[in-house]
Enzyme design. Structure first.
Site, PDB file in Angstrom:
ATOM      1  N   GLY A  11      53.675  54.666  44.496  1.00  0.00           N
ATOM      2  CA  GLY A  11      52.736  53.746  43.849  1.00  0.00           C
ATOM      3  C   GLY A  11      52.200  52.669  44.776  1.00  0.00           C
ATOM      4  O   GLY A  11      51.533  51.739  44.350  1.00  0.00           O
TER       5      GLY A  11
ATOM      6  N   GLY B 250      48.059  38.280  48.187  1.00  0.00           N
ATOM      7  CA  GLY B 250      48.905  38.163  46.998  1.00  0.00           C
ATOM      8  C   GLY B 250      49.496  36.792  46.784  1.00  0.00           C
ATOM      9  O   GLY B 250      48.785  35.804  46.629  1.00  0.00           O
TER      10      GLY B 250
ATOM     11  N   GLU C  91      43.229  31.921  45.093  1.00  0.00           N
ATOM     12  CA  GLU C  91      44.396  32.110  45.962  1.00  0.00           C
ATOM     13  C   GLU C  91      44.878  33.565  45.966  1.00  0.00           C
ATOM     14  O   GLU C  91      45.324  34.088  46.982  1.00  0.00           O
ATOM     15  CB  GLU C  91      45.515  31.164  45.513  1.00  0.00           C
ATOM     16  CG  GLU C  91      46.745  31.140  46.402  1.00  0.00           C
ATOM     17  CD  GLU C  91      46.453  30.639  47.805  1.00  0.00           C
ATOM     18  OE1 GLU C  91      46.354  31.510  48.693  1.00  0.00           O
ATOM     19  OE2 GLU C  91      46.336  29.429  48.016  1.00  0.00           O
TER      20      GLU C  91
ATOM     21  N   LYS D   7      39.234  40.661  52.756  1.00  0.00           N
ATOM     22  CA  LYS D   7      40.065  39.465  52.931  1.00  0.00           C
ATOM     23  C   LYS D   7      39.657  38.695  54.195  1.00  0.00           C
ATOM     24  O   LYS D   7      39.642  37.467  54.210  1.00  0.00           O
ATOM     25  CB  LYS D   7      41.533  39.873  52.976  1.00  0.00           C
ATOM     26  CG  LYS D   7      41.987  40.472  51.643  1.00  0.00           C
ATOM     27  CD  LYS D   7      43.309  41.211  51.764  1.00  0.00           C
ATOM     28  CE  LYS D   7      43.703  41.846  50.431  1.00  0.00           C
ATOM     29  NZ  LYS D   7      44.867  42.754  50.572  1.00  0.00           N
TER      30      LYS D   7
END
Lengths: 431, 431
Positions: free
Chosen positions: B183, B130, B125, B201
């Site tokens: 970041g 995410g 998953e 993906k």
């Protein structure tokens, strides 16, 4: 091995499910690893034609249909006889797929205990938010996280009505009438407009999300019948949309859960505020995952059939693979359900007051006495009132406060002689 | 029975997963029905401190860690040694949870075949979007439906960059630099800005949605490095937002699937156009379910850990209940992957042409010769060009056309002497 499927109920969704099982056996076998065979379709009126469903599958005898079925799909709705039939199917060793929210919202714990004892599965993706996969994400995908809050638009009929009141300026009655003409609302719209349909879904989601038994009787419900065109207009002028929200949340400091349905103000920047027409959307907040949103069609034959078929494939795959049913959804913790007075939210009150010095002070004092902190006051004069009275309109938005403090505040405002009318008290969510 | 968990990799996500397993054993036992025991955390550098992870769990020996584990959680990333370690874990009878999109996008079929042969489970998953539950809905909830199209914003870094270019008017370089400072982007941002991360993906989603093997090499990829501030501004002026979209769809008439990643124009009314910052969202279209959208945080330690933990709980529950692993995800049909030339979409071209009579006719003739039908032409003059030239700017939007017809059109436009510069050719999606 062929898996035998008995279908109870052949309304719009049932016929769609039957048709899709009959029309594409190869595709379903590819997904499952074995054949599905629709063995019977149980209806009350066997003389009525069901397009796409062969006459020899139609029967009125549910008990015979259940005997020997591997999977029983219950799409009759209502508590009786669905309740007994599902229990009888589970006890006979069949797995069950149901879209019956009213039943689950009342007997969730009993039904899952029966499924667990019989070591079979009970699936119900279609019972909440139609085609939107929400049961599996909440019950499974987020099972390793901690869900803190679920908030959603879970009833398409009321969302259509509120949407039209907002975008077209219609009254509640006009919007309801059009919804009925378009088939979005029932002839008797009570279950939708009074919030009972949404409340059933909230009870199911709360039970799943917090692993504690919550029934529809635990859900605080306000419908949308008292929402006026004026309230919608005032909300719009201030950057809000009025939506009927179903909310369940964990009140960690109280060790309780809250489950409630009411119309509330949502800021236009909130993703749920732009969910229009008959669509549904559910916002889930979890400790690690953060904010998630699920959006799609909340009702209708084909979308609901999609969710039912997903459950059928899932149950069938498990039958093929073996094993002792699904993980029980039996409650592990019993969290009390909070009373409405316990919950904390923000409020907006619109009221008419006498237009004279000192009134604002008197009004704000009532809030202060209950320790309800005011965030914003907007005062506007009425021009040339026909009754010759001199009134001002106040819109007062508060910071977070408890329902009980607010209820007392509203009561005290009512007793104040300078307050002429309290037009509305609406909760503010999503801010 | 206690289920032994070996964790491979202890970066941000790994440490978060370890911490959550160690901190709440009771809660996880309630969800699973048995205890989880974290037996080892495999890292390259055993001297580095991992906050919240006891030193005696840390080891550098992955092979020893895998021995005797019931569940192996792979969070190392990259192809080697993750590939061999996962195969070795599956063959030893452990179920595997991974967040490794690069590996799955390359070896999906092989890994699932190994899981199926060993009758264990492989869950992933966290490999796509995410914390957003998208694998389970696409692979399971919609398994009884027919998915026709998946389109999404699947990379937070590029979405942040495009968002800042749109809302702040920044250049690509400025936005990238800020993303790196915050970041959101790596020191070497290639995988994100060139679209490779999104392509992995898309390959995974296409394999799941269409039950056919699609690898990252099958995915057509364009990144966002050529998107200029001017292109973003032109798009905005016309009611569009530029988003990096990952798309897979079934081309039923060709019996093929298409998988692609490119920046495209989305109308502002499309739900994906308002997905801002580092968020992800995936739009799924299915025959019966209609349109569904899934929205949430696409990256980050805690959100990714939430998805990994959901998989761990799911796999552990299955271990407790018994049965032969999950339904194999082995491809049942082999659908060829369409070349870019096969796909059909709408386009918007922005170009400078000589400002004299007959030019518009010459330009539109180039489109007509390739049977590319024009929907809209917008012509604007430049004021006082420094070079003294007399040019006009044309924005031309087409109806649906094939990529190959458009490629030829653009080539012919380039050869046309009245065409000075072709500023951009962008696809239009979601309309």
């Amino acid at each position: 091995m062929t898996l035998k499927v008995a279908l109870l109920g052949a309304g719009t969704v049932g016929v769609e499910v039957a048709r899709r099982i009959l029309e594409r056996p190869d595709e379903l076998r590819d997904r499952i690893g074995d054949d599905l065979e629709l063995t019977s379709v149980v209806v009350r009126d066997t003389s009525k034609e069901r397009p796409g469903v062969p006459a020899d599958l139609i029967t009125a005898d549910a008990h015979v249909a259940i005997q020997g079925a591997d999977i029983v799909v219950e799409l009759m709705g209502g508590i009786d006889p669905a309740h007994d039939l599902i229990l009888s199917a589970l006890n006979s060793g069949a797995s069950v797929v149901t879209a019956n929210k009213a039943l689950l919202a009342k007997h969730f714990a009993e039904l899952f205990e029966a499924a667990d004892n019989a070591q079979v599965r009970l699936e119900h993706e279609a019972a909440v938010a139609g085609a939107i996969p929400i049961i599996r994400p909440v019950g499974d995908s987020l099972a390793g996280d901690r869900i803190t809050r679920v908030m959603g638009i879970m009833n398409g009929t009321t969302n259509y009505i509120l949407d039209k009141m907002d975008t077209e300026g219609w009254s509640f009655d006009e919007a309801l009438k059009t919804a009925q003409e378009l088939g979005y609302a029932e002839a008797d719209p009570t279950a939708d407009v009074e919030g009972h349909d949404a409340a059933a879904k909230v009870a199911i989601l709360a039970s799943l999300a917090f692993h504690t038994p919550v029934t529809i009787d635990d859900v605080y419900v306000e419908g949308i019948t008292s929402v006026t065109a004026e309230m919608v207009e005032t909300a719009r002028a201030q950057g809000f949309t009025i939506k009927l929200l179903g909310i369940c949340e964990k009140l960690d400091d109280l060790g309780k859960v809250s489950a409630r349905v009411y119309p509330a103000l949502l800021p236009n920047s909130h993703p749920l505020s732009s969910v229009s027409g008959a669509f549904n959307a559910v916002f889930v907040e979890a400790e690690a995952a953060g904010e998630l949103m699920f959006y799609g069609q909340g009702a209708g034959g084909a979308p609901t059939a999609s969710a039912v078929l997903g459950d059928i494939v899932s149950v069938a795959r498990r039958k093929v693979l073996g094993g002792r049913g699904q993980y029980e959804r039996r409650a592990r913790t019993i969290l009390p359900v909070a009373s409405l007075g316990d919950i904390t939210t923000r409020y907006q009150t619109t009221l008419d007051v006498a237009d004279r010095p000192g009134v604002l002070q008197a009004v704000t004092e009532v809030f202060a006495n209950q320790e309800v902190s005011i965030e914003l006051v907007q005062q506007s004069q009425y021009d040339d009132l026909e009754d010759g009275d001199s009134r001002a309109k106040l819109v007062i938005a508060t910071h977070s406060a408890t329902e009980s403090a607010l209820a007392q505040t509203v009561k005290n405002l009512n007793d104040l002689d300078v307050v002429r009318t309290i037009h509305s008290v609406l909760r503010i969510e999503g801010q």
